[in-house]
Design a protein around this motif. Structure first.
Motif, PDB file in Angstrom:
ATOM      1  N   GLU A 160       1.206  -1.313  -0.332  1.00 56.05           N
ATOM      2  CA  GLU A 160       0.259   0.221   0.062  1.00 56.05           C
ATOM      3  C   GLU A 160       0.894   1.333  -0.600  1.00 56.05           C
ATOM      4  O   GLU A 160       2.088   1.191   0.622  1.00 56.05           O
ATOM      5  N   CYS A 161       0.200   2.549  -0.281  1.00 57.45           N
ATOM      6  CA  CYS A 161       0.750   4.045  -0.603  1.00 57.45           C
ATOM      7  C   CYS A 161      -0.500   4.175  -0.220  1.00 57.45           C
ATOM      8  O   CYS A 161      -1.103   4.884  -0.036  1.00 57.45           O
ATOM      9  N   VAL A 162      -0.231   5.209   1.662  1.00 61.41           N
ATOM     10  CA  VAL A 162      -0.238   6.369   1.444  1.00 61.41           C
ATOM     11  C   VAL A 162       0.331   7.916   1.606  1.00 61.41           C
ATOM     12  O   VAL A 162       1.430   8.229   1.089  1.00 61.41           O
ATOM     13  N   HIS A 163      -0.422   9.043   1.726  1.00 64.92           N
ATOM     14  CA  HIS A 163       0.438  10.066   1.909  1.00 64.92           C
ATOM     15  C   HIS A 163      -0.288  10.618   2.618  1.00 64.92           C
ATOM     16  O   HIS A 163      -1.074  10.456   3.613  1.00 64.92           O
ATOM     17  N   GLY A 164       0.975  12.225   3.422  1.00 66.61           N
ATOM     18  CA  GLY A 164       0.527  12.588   4.982  1.00 66.61           C
ATOM     19  C   GLY A 164       1.673  12.823   5.391  1.00 66.61           C
ATOM     20  O   GLY A 164       2.682  12.748   5.103  1.00 66.61           O
ATOM     21  N   GLY A 165       1.169  14.359   5.692  1.00 71.55           N
ATOM     22  CA  GLY A 165       2.284  15.011   6.554  1.00 71.55           C
ATOM     23  C   GLY A 165       2.710  14.582   7.451  1.00 71.55           C
ATOM     24  O   GLY A 165       3.992  14.515   8.220  1.00 71.55           O
ATOM     25  N   GLN A 166       2.607  13.178   7.910  1.00 74.54           N
ATOM     26  CA  GLN A 166       2.572  12.149   9.646  1.00 74.54           C
ATOM     27  C   GLN A 166       3.054  10.795   8.849  1.00 74.54           C
ATOM     28  O   GLN A 166       1.705  10.350   7.556  1.00 74.54           O
ATOM     29  N   ILE A 167       3.663  10.780   9.694  1.00 77.56           N
ATOM     30  CA  ILE A 167       3.460   8.954   9.695  1.00 77.56           C
ATOM     31  C   ILE A 167       2.156   8.791  10.902  1.00 77.56           C
ATOM     32  O   ILE A 167       3.131   8.329  12.225  1.00 77.56           O
ATOM     33  N   ARG A 168       1.703   8.055  10.965  1.00 79.29           N
ATOM     34  CA  ARG A 168       0.561   7.345  11.936  1.00 79.29           C
ATOM     35  C   ARG A 168       0.128   5.931  11.709  1.00 79.29           C
ATOM     36  O   ARG A 168       0.090   5.381  10.790  1.00 79.29           O
ATOM     37  N   CYS A 169       0.386   5.755  12.850  1.00 78.70           N
ATOM     38  CA  CYS A 169       0.282   4.098  13.567  1.00 78.70           C
ATOM     39  C   CYS A 169      -1.134   3.765  13.080  1.00 78.70           C
ATOM     40  O   CYS A 169      -1.823   4.313  13.769  1.00 78.70           O
ATOM     41  N   PRO A 170      -1.558   2.879  12.456  1.00 84.97           N
ATOM     42  CA  PRO A 170      -3.006   2.262  13.273  1.00 84.97           C
ATOM     43  C   PRO A 170      -3.907   1.789  13.791  1.00 84.97           C
ATOM     44  O   PRO A 170      -5.117   1.345  13.907  1.00 84.97           O
ATOM     45  N   TYR A 171      -2.929   1.116  14.950  1.00 82.30           N
ATOM     46  CA  TYR A 171      -3.083   0.591  15.718  1.00 82.30           C
ATOM     47  C   TYR A 171      -3.414   1.131  17.488  1.00 82.30           C
ATOM     48  O   TYR A 171      -5.081   2.019  17.829  1.00 82.30           O
TER      49      TYR A 171
ATOM     50  N   GLY B  98      -2.934   5.073  17.019  1.00 80.42           N
ATOM     51  CA  GLY B  98      -2.237   6.205  16.643  1.00 80.42           C
ATOM     52  C   GLY B  98      -1.133   6.841  17.264  1.00 80.42           C
ATOM     53  O   GLY B  98      -1.030   8.361  17.130  1.00 80.42           O
ATOM     54  N   TRP B  99      -0.164   6.398  17.262  1.00 81.45           N
ATOM     55  CA  TRP B  99       1.359   7.448  17.208  1.00 81.45           C
ATOM     56  C   TRP B  99       1.453   7.113  16.254  1.00 81.45           C
ATOM     57  O   TRP B  99       1.716   7.010  15.443  1.00 81.45           O
ATOM     58  N   VAL B 100       2.069   8.835  16.152  1.00 86.55           N
ATOM     59  CA  VAL B 100       2.214   9.519  15.641  1.00 86.55           C
ATOM     60  C   VAL B 100       4.504   9.983  14.813  1.00 86.55           C
ATOM     61  O   VAL B 100       4.738  10.424  15.698  1.00 86.55           O
ATOM     62  N   TYR B 101       4.587   9.905  14.063  1.00 86.09           N
ATOM     63  CA  TYR B 101       5.933  10.160  13.742  1.00 86.09           C
ATOM     64  C   TYR B 101       5.542  11.060  12.249  1.00 86.09           C
ATOM     65  O   TYR B 101       5.198  11.255  11.376  1.00 86.09           O
ATOM     66  N   GLY B 102       7.607  12.338  12.168  1.00 85.10           N
ATOM     67  CA  GLY B 102       7.400  12.882  11.727  1.00 85.10           C
ATOM     68  C   GLY B 102       7.922  12.354  10.228  1.00 85.10           C
ATOM     69  O   GLY B 102       8.273  11.350  10.503  1.00 85.10           O
ATOM     70  N   LEU B 103       7.903  13.200   9.180  1.00 89.55           N
ATOM     71  CA  LEU B 103       8.202  12.040   7.722  1.00 89.55           C
ATOM     72  C   LEU B 103      10.145  11.680   8.001  1.00 89.55           C
ATOM     73  O   LEU B 103      10.358  10.727   7.047  1.00 89.55           O
ATOM     74  N   ASP B 104      10.527  12.133   9.392  1.00 82.85           N
ATOM     75  CA  ASP B 104      11.992  12.034   9.428  1.00 82.85           C
ATOM     76  C   ASP B 104      12.062  10.872  10.486  1.00 82.85           C
ATOM     77  O   ASP B 104      13.190   9.986  11.033  1.00 82.85           O
ATOM     78  N   GLY B 105      11.014  10.417  10.971  1.00 90.93           N
ATOM     79  CA  GLY B 105      10.893   9.122  11.806  1.00 90.93           C
ATOM     80  C   GLY B 105      11.126   9.507  12.654  1.00 90.93           C
ATOM     81  O   GLY B 105      10.826   8.590  14.091  1.00 90.93           O
ATOM     82  N   ALA B 106      10.801  10.978  13.409  1.00 92.69           N
ATOM     83  CA  ALA B 106      11.206  10.564  15.049  1.00 92.69           C
ATOM     84  C   ALA B 106       9.960  11.023  15.555  1.00 92.69           C
ATOM     85  O   ALA B 106       8.979  11.594  14.817  1.00 92.69           O
ATOM     86  N   LEU B 107       9.644  10.377  16.454  1.00 91.70           N
ATOM     87  CA  LEU B 107       8.113  10.692  17.259  1.00 91.70           C
ATOM     88  C   LEU B 107       7.875  11.656  17.565  1.00 91.70           C
ATOM     89  O   LEU B 107       8.767  12.778  18.158  1.00 91.70           O
TER      90      LEU B 107
END
Length: 385
Positions: A105-116, A118-127
């Motif tokens: 899958e490919c998703v788009h957004g300004g952050q990375i969000r875990c679907p379990y 809801g933990w969120v990470y920046g596009l640089d991987g930082a929490l």
């Protein structure tokens, strides 16, 4: 994940027979194609510890794109960060290990969000919204490098720099300007065969008069030769028949010649196997790639893509069908053959044979595999110590 044992679980006496000089050396023994233990070892030593192609950078998309892919034994999340740079992370949330994006899958957004949770990470991987100030929990990075518009990852982080690993291949492919080409078509196949049999078949046209009559009308099957040079690649050119423009049913091109090719290069198709999972076929007017995923000892997924010059794709009447239909038929002829070979190497009656004079590149490939089995990793050349 545990590192593989240094030496593969393959009979050393059988490998010694593989490593004899060309004309005397045998093919790989049966366990190389059917053993689950050997398959697991290969995933670690040949894929995790080396460079693996995971596709074209173009497929990822713009800033904020997040695509999960399979690489060897792992799932990797590729991300286009805020500066447009490509980053790679293990596809694992640092909280409770849920996958961040489903494979494929490919998703788009300004952050990375875990679907379990809801933990969120920046596009640089930082929490972001960090729970424990004193205990950073950013995503675990994966080593990523680009070459010719292809994305490569090294899961262990121990491989030599990609440009050194590729060696002379960069110079050999420079005129085809791989980084400038764009995807026009993708076909995916799943075969009941070991990944090495797909590569062995690719590296010889000795079989072409038997199963590829259409191919033999546009390219002389005995015209192949192999280059010698540094790097984790094997291959060389085959010629086109007089009056033939490219590999298609009628020998005609429906695209445009790649602009930087010499007159000699426009009369040739170059076939290169790169590492353990990428095959690149460079035509005068397009490039065909086969990207392999080793799913099981007797199962391989193959993703084929056809790349063209942007000006060819932009033409109102352009269609890649002249190339895709020719190679889809040729692929399917090959898949029948390698699946039959898989059944053969699984037989108790199988005994490895000696290679014919036109199978030098196959011998070089199995020699690198055998040397890798003994040395604990993908071999740069048949003579690597």
């Amino acid at each position: 994940m545990d590192a593989p044992a240094r030496v593969a679980p393959v009979d050393p006496a059988a490998l010694a027979r593989v490593l004899r000089p060309f004309g005397e050396g045998e093919g790989l023994p049966s366990e190389a194609y059917v053993s689950p233990a050997v398959h697991r070892w290969e995933l670690g030593a040949f894929l995790d510890d080396s460079w693996v192609c995971v596709g074209r950078a173009q497929a990822l998309g713009p800033i904020g794109a997040q695509r999960a892919i399979r690489a060897g034994r792992e799932a990797v999340l590729l991300v286009r960060d805020g500066a447009g740079e490509l980053r790679g992370f293990f596809n694992v949330c640092r909280h409770r290990a849920h996958e961040l994006v489903q494979i494929g899958e490919c998703v788009h957004g300004g952050q990375i969000r875990c679907p379990y949770h809801g933990w969120v990470y920046g596009l640089d991987g930082a929490l972001r919204g960090q729970r424990r100030e004193a205990e950073p929990r950013g995503l675990v990075p994966v080593r990523v490098a680009l070459w010719g518009g292809f994305v490569f990852v090294n899961l262990s982080g121990t491989a030599e720099p990609l440009e050194r690993w590729l060696g002379d291949l960069d110079a050999l492919t420079a005129a085809h300007t791989l980084e400038s080409l764009q995807m026009a078509a993708t076909h995916t196949y799943e075969l009941a065969a070991n990944w090495k049999l797909v590569i062995e078949n690719y590296h010889e046209c000795y079989h072409c008069p038997q199963i590829h009559p259409q191919l033999c009308r546009v390219s002389p099957p005995a015209s192949g030769r192999n280059f010698a040079g540094a790097g984790a690649w094997i291959g060389g050119p085959m010629q086109l028949m007089p009056g033939v423009e490219t590999m298609s049913f009628d020998g005609k091109s429906g695209g445009l010649p790649l602009p930087r090719l010499s007159a000699e290069q426009r009369r040739s198709v170059f076939y290169y196997g790169v590492g353990a999972n990428l095959l690149i076929s460079l035509h005068p007017d397009y490039v065909l790639t086969h990207r392999l995923e080793a799913l099981a000892p007797d199962r391989t997924r193959v993703e084929c893509q056809w790349l063209f010059h942007p000006e060819a794709i932009a033409a109102p009447s352009f269609s890649p069908a002249y190339a895709t239909e020719f190679w889809d038929m040729t692929n399917r002829q090959d898949w029948c053959a390698v699946e039959s070979v898989q059944r053969g190497v699984s037989s108790r009656g199988f005994r490895p044979g000696v290679f014919a004079p036109r199978e030098q590149a196959v011998h070089e490939f199995v020699t690198r595999v055998a040397r890798g089995y003994l040395d604990g990793g993908w071999s740069q050349s048949p003579e690597s110590a």
